[in-house]
Design an enzyme around this catalytic site. Structure first.
Site, PDB file in Angstrom:
ATOM      1  N   GLU A 116       2.974 -21.058 -38.174  1.00 58.47           N
ATOM      2  CA  GLU A 116       1.733 -21.657 -38.735  1.00 58.47           C
ATOM      3  C   GLU A 116       1.182 -21.142 -40.235  1.00 58.47           C
ATOM      4  O   GLU A 116       1.435 -20.107 -40.358  1.00 58.47           O
ATOM      5  CB  GLU A 116       0.129 -20.935 -37.771  1.00 58.47           C
ATOM      6  CG  GLU A 116       0.060 -21.319 -36.621  1.00 58.47           C
ATOM      7  CD  GLU A 116      -0.954 -20.691 -35.938  1.00 58.47           C
ATOM      8  OE1 GLU A 116      -1.163 -19.627 -36.757  1.00 58.47           O
ATOM      9  OE2 GLU A 116      -1.004 -21.196 -34.502  1.00 58.47           O
ATOM     10  N   TYR A 140      10.561 -21.919 -45.063  1.00 53.24           N
ATOM     11  CA  TYR A 140      10.196 -22.475 -43.981  1.00 53.24           C
ATOM     12  C   TYR A 140      11.343 -23.339 -43.641  1.00 53.24           C
ATOM     13  O   TYR A 140      13.069 -23.648 -42.670  1.00 53.24           O
ATOM     14  CB  TYR A 140       9.082 -22.768 -43.356  1.00 53.24           C
ATOM     15  CG  TYR A 140       7.969 -21.595 -43.071  1.00 53.24           C
ATOM     16  CD1 TYR A 140       8.744 -20.045 -43.010  1.00 53.24           C
ATOM     17  CD2 TYR A 140       6.998 -21.222 -43.807  1.00 53.24           C
ATOM     18  CE1 TYR A 140       8.163 -19.291 -43.049  1.00 53.24           C
ATOM     19  CE2 TYR A 140       6.102 -20.229 -43.957  1.00 53.24           C
ATOM     20  CZ  TYR A 140       6.567 -19.133 -42.922  1.00 53.24           C
ATOM     21  OH  TYR A 140       6.050 -18.300 -43.745  1.00 53.24           O
TER      22      TYR A 140
END
Length: 183
Positions: A141, A153
């Protein structure tokens, strides 16, 4: 919870991350380690923690932690912790619980190295070898305004799968991302 600033090509020693490695955390001196983790955490996150926060993580078998270290050139056993990654084992995969690099070491490629190598080492172990493919995934998250982390990411193979509105507070939304590990 994830903290990163923009991750760029390494600038240490001619553009290489010389003497920078990722290791599984050895908790033989958990009080020393927890103090270092607290310092890195508190300089990266708005929610401040104390040593008990990491001591509880280190002593819980559901968590697996990795450290980003700069090894001393003269003696292999001496090193300086530059960052950490903590994973939480779940029934259907692994959560990247928290990852951070000390502020003075950011923007040198260390976040990328920590993310990629810690995940690789995590899934190289026996703990995850027998899992089915759908359980060989990492979830994380990240606050939707943390563009540098999201870029890191995505470059590491993570895909956006969901948005959790107001997750971090009013108008502070969370992006959920996942990466499947093909072993």
């Amino acid at each position: 919870m994830v903290a990163f600033k923009q991750d760029r090509t390494a600038v240490m020693k001619g553009g290489k991350l010389a003497h920078i490695t990722v290791k599984k955390l050895d908790i033989s001196d958990i009080h020393k380690m927890s103090g270092i983790f607290v310092n890195i955490h508190n300089e990266n996150f708005s929610d401040k923690v104390k040593e008990e926060y990491f001591l509880n993580i280190f002593l819980n078998a559901q968590y697996e932690s990795y450290i980003l270290v700069k090894e001393a050139e003269a003696e292999e056993t001496d090193y300086e912790i530059k960052g950490y990654a903590i994973f939480y084992d779940t029934v259907d995969g692994v959560d990247l619980f928290e990852i951070a690099v000390e502020k003075k070491s950011q923007k040198r490629g260390m976040g990328k190295k920590l993310l990629n190598e810690s995940i690789e080492r995590l899934f190289d172990g026996e703990r995850y070898f027998q899992r089915s493919l759908e359980c060989k995934k990492v979830l994380l998250e990240v606050e939707e305004n943390n563009k540098a982390a999201i870029r890191l990411y995505e470059n590491g193979g993570f895909k956006k799968i969901s948005l959790r509105r107001d997750y971090y507070g009013k108008n502070k939304h969370c992006i959920v991302m996942e990466k499947y590990m093909i072993l």
